[in-house]
Design a protein around this motif. Structure first.
Motif, PDB file in Angstrom:
ATOM      1  N   VAL A 478      -9.235   3.265  12.921  1.00 26.67           N
ATOM      2  CA  VAL A 478      -8.640   3.474  11.600  1.00 26.67           C
ATOM      3  C   VAL A 478      -7.449   4.409  11.729  1.00 26.67           C
ATOM      4  CG1 VAL A 478     -10.179   5.419  11.096  1.00 26.67           C
ATOM      5  CG2 VAL A 478      -9.150   4.129   9.203  1.00 26.67           C
ATOM      6  N   SER A 479      -6.451   4.233  10.866  1.00 26.09           N
ATOM      7  CA  SER A 479      -5.268   5.092  10.884  1.00 26.09           C
ATOM      8  C   SER A 479      -4.477   4.889   9.602  1.00 26.09           C
ATOM      9  CB  SER A 479      -4.380   4.760  12.086  1.00 26.09           C
ATOM     10  OG  SER A 479      -3.245   5.609  12.122  1.00 26.09           O
ATOM     11  N   PHE A 480      -3.677   5.880   9.238  1.00 22.62           N
ATOM     12  CA  PHE A 480      -2.697   5.730   8.168  1.00 22.62           C
ATOM     13  C   PHE A 480      -1.333   5.425   8.783  1.00 22.62           C
ATOM     14  CE2 PHE A 480      -5.829   8.125   5.758  1.00 22.62           C
ATOM     15  CZ  PHE A 480      -5.801   7.457   4.539  1.00 22.62           C
ATOM     16  N   PHE A 481      -0.584   4.553   8.101  1.00 20.75           N
ATOM     17  CA  PHE A 481       0.768   4.248   8.565  1.00 20.75           C
ATOM     18  C   PHE A 481       1.545   3.628   7.416  1.00 20.75           C
ATOM     19  CE2 PHE A 481       3.983   1.674  10.900  1.00 20.75           C
ATOM     20  CZ  PHE A 481       4.533   2.687  11.675  1.00 20.75           C
ATOM     21  N   GLU A 482       2.700   4.202   7.110  1.00 15.41           N
ATOM     22  CA  GLU A 482       3.609   3.702   6.085  1.00 15.41           C
ATOM     23  C   GLU A 482       2.912   3.469   4.747  1.00 15.41           C
ATOM     24  OE1 GLU A 482       5.641   0.291   7.658  1.00 15.41           O
ATOM     25  OE2 GLU A 482       7.022   1.513   8.836  1.00 15.41           O
ATOM     26  N   GLY A 483       2.067   4.407   4.344  1.00 18.08           N
ATOM     27  CA  GLY A 483       1.461   4.339   3.028  1.00 18.08           C
ATOM     28  C   GLY A 483       0.276   3.415   2.902  1.00 18.08           C
ATOM     29  N   ARG A 484      -0.180   2.855   4.016  1.00 19.17           N
ATOM     30  CA  ARG A 484      -1.365   1.990   3.994  1.00 19.17           C
ATOM     31  C   ARG A 484      -2.462   2.607   4.853  1.00 19.17           C
ATOM     32  NH1 ARG A 484       0.284  -3.452   2.507  1.00 19.17           N
ATOM     33  NH2 ARG A 484       2.549  -3.726   2.703  1.00 19.17           N
ATOM     34  N   LEU A 485      -3.707   2.274   4.510  1.00 18.12           N
ATOM     35  CA  LEU A 485      -4.827   2.591   5.375  1.00 18.12           C
ATOM     36  C   LEU A 485      -5.097   1.363   6.231  1.00 18.12           C
ATOM     37  CD1 LEU A 485      -7.064   4.510   6.271  1.00 18.12           C
ATOM     38  CD2 LEU A 485      -8.516   3.520   4.479  1.00 18.12           C
ATOM     39  N   TRP A 486      -5.010   1.554   7.553  1.00 23.16           N
ATOM     40  CA  TRP A 486      -5.162   0.443   8.492  1.00 23.16           C
ATOM     41  C   TRP A 486      -6.501   0.545   9.218  1.00 23.16           C
ATOM     42  CZ3 TRP A 486      -1.600  -3.493   9.202  1.00 23.16           C
ATOM     43  CH2 TRP A 486      -0.353  -3.318   8.579  1.00 23.16           C
ATOM     44  N   SER A 550      11.122  -5.249  12.516  1.00 24.67           N
ATOM     45  CA  SER A 550      12.364  -5.770  13.086  1.00 24.67           C
ATOM     46  C   SER A 550      13.055  -4.631  13.804  1.00 24.67           C
ATOM     47  CB  SER A 550      13.273  -6.326  11.989  1.00 24.67           C
ATOM     48  OG  SER A 550      13.782  -5.265  11.201  1.00 24.67           O
ATOM     49  N   SER A 551      14.165  -4.936  14.429  1.00 23.76           N
ATOM     50  CA  SER A 551      14.920  -3.898  15.125  1.00 23.76           C
ATOM     51  C   SER A 551      15.521  -2.898  14.144  1.00 23.76           C
ATOM     52  CB  SER A 551      16.036  -4.528  15.963  1.00 23.76           C
ATOM     53  OG  SER A 551      16.908  -5.285  15.144  1.00 23.76           O
ATOM     54  N   PHE A 552      15.553  -3.253  12.858  1.00 25.64           N
ATOM     55  CA  PHE A 552      16.081  -2.335  11.848  1.00 25.64           C
ATOM     56  C   PHE A 552      14.992  -1.417  11.300  1.00 25.64           C
ATOM     57  CE2 PHE A 552      18.753  -6.163  11.669  1.00 25.64           C
ATOM     58  CZ  PHE A 552      19.970  -5.590  11.990  1.00 25.64           C
ATOM     59  N   GLU A 553      13.780  -1.563  11.838  1.00 25.49           N
ATOM     60  CA  GLU A 553      12.656  -0.713  11.455  1.00 25.49           C
ATOM     61  C   GLU A 553      12.389  -0.747   9.961  1.00 25.49           C
ATOM     62  OE1 GLU A 553      10.611   0.660  13.676  1.00 25.49           O
ATOM     63  OE2 GLU A 553      11.869  -0.340  15.143  1.00 25.49           O
ATOM     64  N   GLU A 554      12.356  -1.949   9.398  1.00 29.50           N
ATOM     65  CA  GLU A 554      11.938  -2.105   8.017  1.00 29.50           C
ATOM     66  C   GLU A 554      10.445  -1.812   7.899  1.00 29.50           C
ATOM     67  OE1 GLU A 554      14.922  -5.790   6.825  1.00 29.50           O
ATOM     68  OE2 GLU A 554      12.941  -6.190   7.691  1.00 29.50           O
ATOM     69  N   PRO A 555       9.957  -1.482   6.695  1.00 31.03           N
ATOM     70  CA  PRO A 555       8.523  -1.273   6.521  1.00 31.03           C
ATOM     71  C   PRO A 555       7.739  -2.551   6.848  1.00 31.03           C
ATOM     72  CG  PRO A 555       9.749  -0.431   4.635  1.00 31.03           C
ATOM     73  CD  PRO A 555      10.720  -1.204   5.467  1.00 31.03           C
ATOM     74  N   LEU A 556       6.493  -2.366   7.275  1.00 38.03           N
ATOM     75  CA  LEU A 556       5.640  -3.509   7.568  1.00 38.03           C
ATOM     76  C   LEU A 556       5.200  -4.165   6.263  1.00 38.03           C
ATOM     77  CD1 LEU A 556       3.354  -2.031  10.377  1.00 38.03           C
ATOM     78  CD2 LEU A 556       5.277  -3.595  10.663  1.00 38.03           C
ATOM     79  N   THR A 557       5.438  -5.472   6.158  1.00 36.53           N
ATOM     80  CA  THR A 557       4.977  -6.269   5.021  1.00 36.53           C
ATOM     81  C   THR A 557       4.418  -7.571   5.566  1.00 36.53           C
ATOM     82  OG1 THR A 557       7.073  -7.457   4.688  1.00 36.53           O
ATOM     83  CG2 THR A 557       6.846  -5.306   3.601  1.00 36.53           C
ATOM     84  N   ASN A 558       3.867  -8.394   4.680  1.00 32.87           N
ATOM     85  CA  ASN A 558       3.346  -9.686   5.120  1.00 32.87           C
ATOM     86  C   ASN A 558       4.420 -10.565   5.737  1.00 32.87           C
ATOM     87  OD1 ASN A 558       0.432 -10.363   4.672  1.00 32.87           O
ATOM     88  ND2 ASN A 558       0.871  -9.484   2.661  1.00 32.87           N
ATOM     89  N   SER A 559       5.644 -10.440   5.267  1.00 35.02           N
ATOM     90  CA  SER A 559       6.712 -11.306   5.760  1.00 35.02           C
ATOM     91  C   SER A 559       7.416 -10.741   6.992  1.00 35.02           C
ATOM     92  CB  SER A 559       7.743 -11.547   4.652  1.00 35.02           C
ATOM     93  OG  SER A 559       8.311 -10.320   4.215  1.00 35.02           O
ATOM     94  N   THR A 560       7.228  -9.443   7.291  1.00 40.28           N
ATOM     95  CA  THR A 560       7.935  -8.850   8.433  1.00 40.28           C
ATOM     96  C   THR A 560       7.000  -8.428   9.558  1.00 40.28           C
ATOM     97  OG1 THR A 560       7.831  -6.581   7.543  1.00 40.28           O
ATOM     98  CG2 THR A 560       9.699  -7.953   6.866  1.00 40.28           C
TER      99      THR A 560
END
Length: 729
Positions: A478-486, A550-560
Motif C-alpha cells: 500500500v502507498s499514497f501517490f498523487e492524491g490516491r491510495l494505491w 508520459s515524459s511530461f510527467e502528467e498525473p496518473l489517470t486511466n487514460s495515461t
C-alpha cells in the motif's frame, strides 16, 4: 626544501571488506578501515563512539514490528505490531489505562439481553438484543436506533483517566459521552466501524454514554466495557505473515497491507484513543462482469438479506467479500416515519410510453407525500405532485429525450404521524446494488448486508464479484501517490478515486476516477512493496516496476497510466526507503542495499550497489532498513543475526561509509521519528533478561561532562526496573 610524507587522517570512510582491498585504484582506499564497530563517522572527517541506548520500556507481546506514526514533527507515536496485537507508544511510554477506578459499565457484554441500557430509539429506529450476545441497532437511513447508560463515577475517580473499550462486529455506530444526557464533552460523536476501539475518558462527573446507528442494515455491538490494561488492538491476521506488513499514513489513519490477510486501518481518535478496523470499501474494487448464465437474486432491496445463485457460486471464503448485482428495471422504497425523508432516486430516460413509472403509497399516516424531480443529475429537486392518501398510479410526465431523476417522500413540515410506505417502480434502466457477504449457508445461498440498495428482487446475470476475499486474495502492499491510495498484489494495481481513499466505484468517469490495472509481465503474484518516489514504484522478486504517464510527467489517470520495467534487479520482501530523489531497497538476495537513481538514463531509473565496498558483511540477510536524517543522513540496515550495518549517506560530499553497530543482545527491529535537532532512533533489542525498546541517545549528549549517555540500556534517575542488569558485570 626536502619532500615530506605527512600522514593524512580521516575516519569517515568506514569499513571495506577484505574482498574489496584489491581496489587500489580508489583514491580514498587508505582511509578505509578493516574493522570499525560502534564508531560512528562524521561528515567533517572525525568519528566518535556511538551514543548509548536509553531503556524505554519492556516489549510485552513478543517479537514486534515497529511503524512510525507521524502527524507532524512534534506530534508522533510508535505503533508496535506483533503476530496478534497492536500496541501504541506515546512520549516513550506504552499507552496503558491504569486500574483502580470503581466505574463500570452494567451489562457490558449483552450476554442475554439489553438490560441497563435505556431505549432511546427514534420513530424509525429499532434497537434489540441479537442472538449471540450483541446490541443490534437498525435505523431507516434517517432515524436512529439508540441506547444509553449513565455510568456512576465515584468522586475519588474524578480527573482519573478511564479506558473505554468498544467492539463493533458489523455496521457503523456513533458513540458520544458527556456530563449530561446527550452531551459530548468526553466523546464527541466518534464514528466506530467494525473493529476494536479504545477510547480515553477523564471524567469530572458521571458519564452519560450513548451509542446509535441509522443505517438500514443492522449494526452489531459486541461489548462496551471499562478496561484496566495496556491498549492492545487485536490484529486479526492469520498464517505465517509476520512481519510482512506495509503501511501508508494519511493524517490520523494508518493503512496496513498484511500478506495474505485483509487490509486494515489503525485510527487515532485522540492522543490516547485508538482503534483498528478492516479496510472495507463499499463500492469496489470489482472483477469483470459475469459472463456465464448464472444469476444472483437478492431477497430484498435493503437491510440484511440473502443472496441466492442459480448455480454453485459461493464459498465459505467469500464472507466479507463484495458482490454487485445490476438490476433490470428500478425499484426504490422508503417507510417514512418523520419529515424530510425520501426514497432513493430512479433514473428515467427515453421517449413516449418508455418513460412511464408506477408510484405507490401504503400504510396508515397523516402526511403530505411529494414527488420531486431533478434534471440531468440528482440534487436540484423540484416539486412535481403531492398525495395525502394511500393508492397507486402510473405516471408519465413526458420530457422526451431528457434524463430525469425522480424521488418520493415527505418534506419538512409535511409529516404529522404514522408510517407512509412509499415506492417508485420503473421497468427500464438499471440500479447497481452492492452487498457484503456476512455468512455462508451453501454454494448457492449466503447472508449479506446491503451497502447500496438493489433495483429489484429479480434474478440477474449482470453481477460482479469483489476482487478481495479469502477466495481471491488480498493486496500485499500500500502507498499514497498523487492524491490516491494505491494497493498492489496478486498481479493488480488498485488506485482509489483521487482524494477519496475508500472509493473504487467502477461507474465513475474522468481523470479522478479509480484506476485498476493488471501487470502483464514478470513474476508479480507477490508484490513486495510500493514506493512513492518520482514515480510510483513496486518491487517484485524479478523486477522493479514503475507507473508512468508520459515524459511530461502528467498525473496518473486511466487514460495515461502505463507500467514499465525500471530495474531488473529483483527485490526482497523488505520495506524500501526514500531519501530526497534517491530510493533504496534490498535486493532479492537480502545481502545488498541497492540505490535507485532517477534520471540516470534520461527519464528512467538506474541502480547502483550502495553496499559494494562490504560485499561479505551482510550475508546474514537484511530484515529492515531505517532512515535517519539528523544529525547526518544514516541508513540503518538491521540484519537477521541481530547486528546493524549503518550507512552514512551524503552524495554531494561523496561520503558513503559503512560501520557495524552491535550491543549485548540481538537488535530485532527499529523505527525513526523526527526530532528538532536530532532524529530519534529506536531499536527493539532482545537481551538475556528480556526484550526491550531502547532509544539512541543524542550525539550532543555523548561529549563528556557531568552526564554522558553512552551506556547501553541506561536509565536516567531510575529507581526500579533495573533487573535487566542482573547478568551484567
Amino acid at each position: 626544501m626536502p619532500r615530506q610524507n605527512v600522514p593524512l587522517l580521516a575516519f569517515n570512510r568506514g569499513v571495506v571488506s577484505p574482498s574489496a582491498l584489491a581496489r587500489v585504484d580508489l583514491e580514498r582506499m587508505p582511509f578505509y578501515a578493516e574493522q570499525q564497530e560502534n564508531w560512528v563517522p562524521h561528515e567533517l572527517g572525525g568519528m566518535s563512539l556511538r551514543p548509548g541506548f536509553e531503556f524505554i520500556g519492556e516489549i510485552n507481546f513478543g517479537e514486534t514490528y515497529l511503524v512510525p506514526f507521524i502527524y507532524s514533527y512534534d506530534d508522533t507515536a510508535i505503533i508496535g505490531i506483533d503476530d496478534e496485537n497492536v500496541s501504541i507508544w506515546v512520549d516513550d511510554t506504552q499507552v496503558e489505562y491504569k486500574g483502580g477506578v470503581l466505574t463500570a459499565v452494567a451489562n457490558s457484554g449483552f450476554d442475554t439481553d439489553l438490560a441497563s441500557w435505556t431505549d432511546a430509539d427514534d420513530a424509525g429506529g429499532t434497537s434489540a438484543w441479537v442472538t449471540g450476545g450483541y446490541m443490534g441497532l437498525t435505523g431507516d437511513g434517517t432515524d436512529y436506533a439508540r441506547r444509553k447508560q449513565t455510568l456512576t463515577v465515584d468522586a475519588s475517580d474524578f480527573n482519573t483517566e478511564h479506558g473505554l473499550k468498544v467492539v463493533v462486529t458489523k455496521g457503523v455506530a456513533t458513540i458520544r459521552a458527556g456530563q449530561t444526557d446527550g452531551a459530548k464533552e468526553y466523546l464527541d460523536d466518534i464514528v466506530l466501524e467494525p473493529g476494536t476501539h479504545f477510547l480515553a475518558i477523564t471524567p469530572t462527573t458521571d458519564i452519560y454514554l450513548q451509542i446509535e446507528a441509522n443505517l438500514q442494515r443492522r449494526t452489531d455491538i459486541d461489548s462496551v466495557e471499562i478496561i484496566y490494561n495496556y491498549l492492545s488492538l487485536p490484529l486479526g491476521a492469520s498464517g505465517s505473515w509476520f512481519p510482512r506488513v506495509r503501511t501508508a499514513q494519511s493524517a490520523d489513519v494508518v493503512y496496513l497491507a498484511i500478506k495474505d490477510n485483509k487490509p486494515k486501518k489503525i485510527k487515532r481518535y485522540a492522543t490516547r484513543s485508538w482503534g483498528i478496523t478492516d479496510y472495507s470499501p463499499e463500492d469496489g474494487p470489482f472483477r469483470l462482469i459475469n459472463t456465464t448464465t448464472t444469476t444472483i437474486t437478492p431477497s430484498a432491496l435493503v437491510g440484511d438479506i440473502t443472496l441466492t445463485s442459480s448455480a454453485d457460486l459461493f464459498k465459505s471464503g467469500h464472507v466479507g467479500a463484495l458482490f454487485r448485482v445490476d438490476s433490470i428495471g428500478q425499484t426504490v422504497e422508503k417507510d417514512v416515519t418523520a419529515e424530510n425523508q425520501f426514497t432513493d432516486a430512479i433514473k428515467v430516460t427515453g421517449v413516449g410510453t418508455s418513460r412511464a413509472f408506477l408510484l405507490s403509497i401504503a400504510g396508515t399516516f397523516t402526511a403530505t407525500c411529494t414527488l420531486q424531480r431533478s434534471v440531468g443529475e440528482p440534487g436540484n429537486w423540484q416539486d412535481v405532485q403531492s398525495w395525502t392518501a394511500p393508492g397507486s398510479i402510473n405516471l408519465n410526465y413526458g420530457l422526451d429525450n431528457q434524463t430525469i431523476y425522480y424521488r418520493f417522500g415527505v418534506k419538512t413540515g409535511d409529516f404529522t404521524s404514522g408510517t407512509a410506505e412509499l415506492s417508485l417502480v420503473y421497468g427500464l434502466g438499471s440500479t447497481a446494488g452492492i452487498a457484503r457477504i456476512t455468512g455462508y449457508t451453501s454454494a448457492t445461498s449466503v447472508f449479506a448486508e446491503v451497502l447500496s440498495p438493489f433495483g429489484n428482487t429479480n434474478p440477474s446475470e449482470f453481477w460482479y464479484e469483489g476482487m478481495w476475499s479469502d477466495v481471491k486474495g488480498y493486496p500485499s502492499s500500500v502507498s499514497f501517490f498523487e492524491g490516491r491510495l494505491w494497493w498492489a498484489g496478486r498481479q493488480y494495481w488498485y488506485g482509489s478515486k483521487s482524494d477519496a481513499y475508500e472509493t473504487f466505484d467502477l461507474d465513475l468517469e474522468g481523470d479522478d476516477a479509480p484506476i485498476i490495472r493488471q501487470i502483464g509481465f514478470g513474476a508479480v503474484d507477490d508484490i513486495a512493496w510500493m514506493l512513492p518516489a518520482q514515480r510510483l514504484l513496486v518491487g517484485t522478486a524479478g523486477n522493479i516496476i514503475a507507473a508512468r504517464s508520459s515524459s511530461f510527467e502528467e498525473p496518473l489517470t486511466n487514460s495515461t497510466f502505463n507500467l514499465r520495467q525500471a530495474i531488473s534487479y529483483g527485490a526482497a520482501e523488505v520495506n524500501p526507503a526514500l531519501i530526497d530523489e534517491d530510493s533504496f531497497y534490498v535486493d532479492r538476495s537480502k545481502q545488498r542495499l541497492m540505490r535507485l537513481i532517477f534520471g540516470r538514463n534520461g527519464f528512467s531509473y538506474g541502480a547502483v550497489d550502495a553496499s559494494v565496498m562490504i560485499p561479505d558483511e551482510m550475508v546474514a540477510g537484511i530484515k529492515k532498513i531505517l532512515v535517519q536524517r539528523r544529525p547526518d543522513t544514516r541508513i540503518h540496515c538491521i540484519l537477521e543475526n541481530g547486528d546493524v550495518w549503518m550507512h552514512v549517506f551524503n552524495p554531494v560530499e561523496e561520503l558513503r561509509p559503512w560501520v557495524k553497530i552491535t550491543t549485548s543482545g540481538d537488535i530485532e527491529d527499529g523505527v525513526v521519528l523526527p526530532g528538532e535537532q536530532e532524529d530519534e532512533v529506536y531499536y527493539i533489542i532482545d537481551r538475556v533478561d528480556g526484550r526491550y525498546m531502547e532509544k539512541w541517545a543524542k550525539q550532543s549528549e555523548c561529549v563528556g561532562g557531568t552526564l554522558n549517555k553512552q551506556l547501553d540500556s541506561f536509565s536516567v534517575n531510575a529507581s526500579t526496573g533495573l533487573d535487566r542488569f542482573n547478568s551484567e558485570t
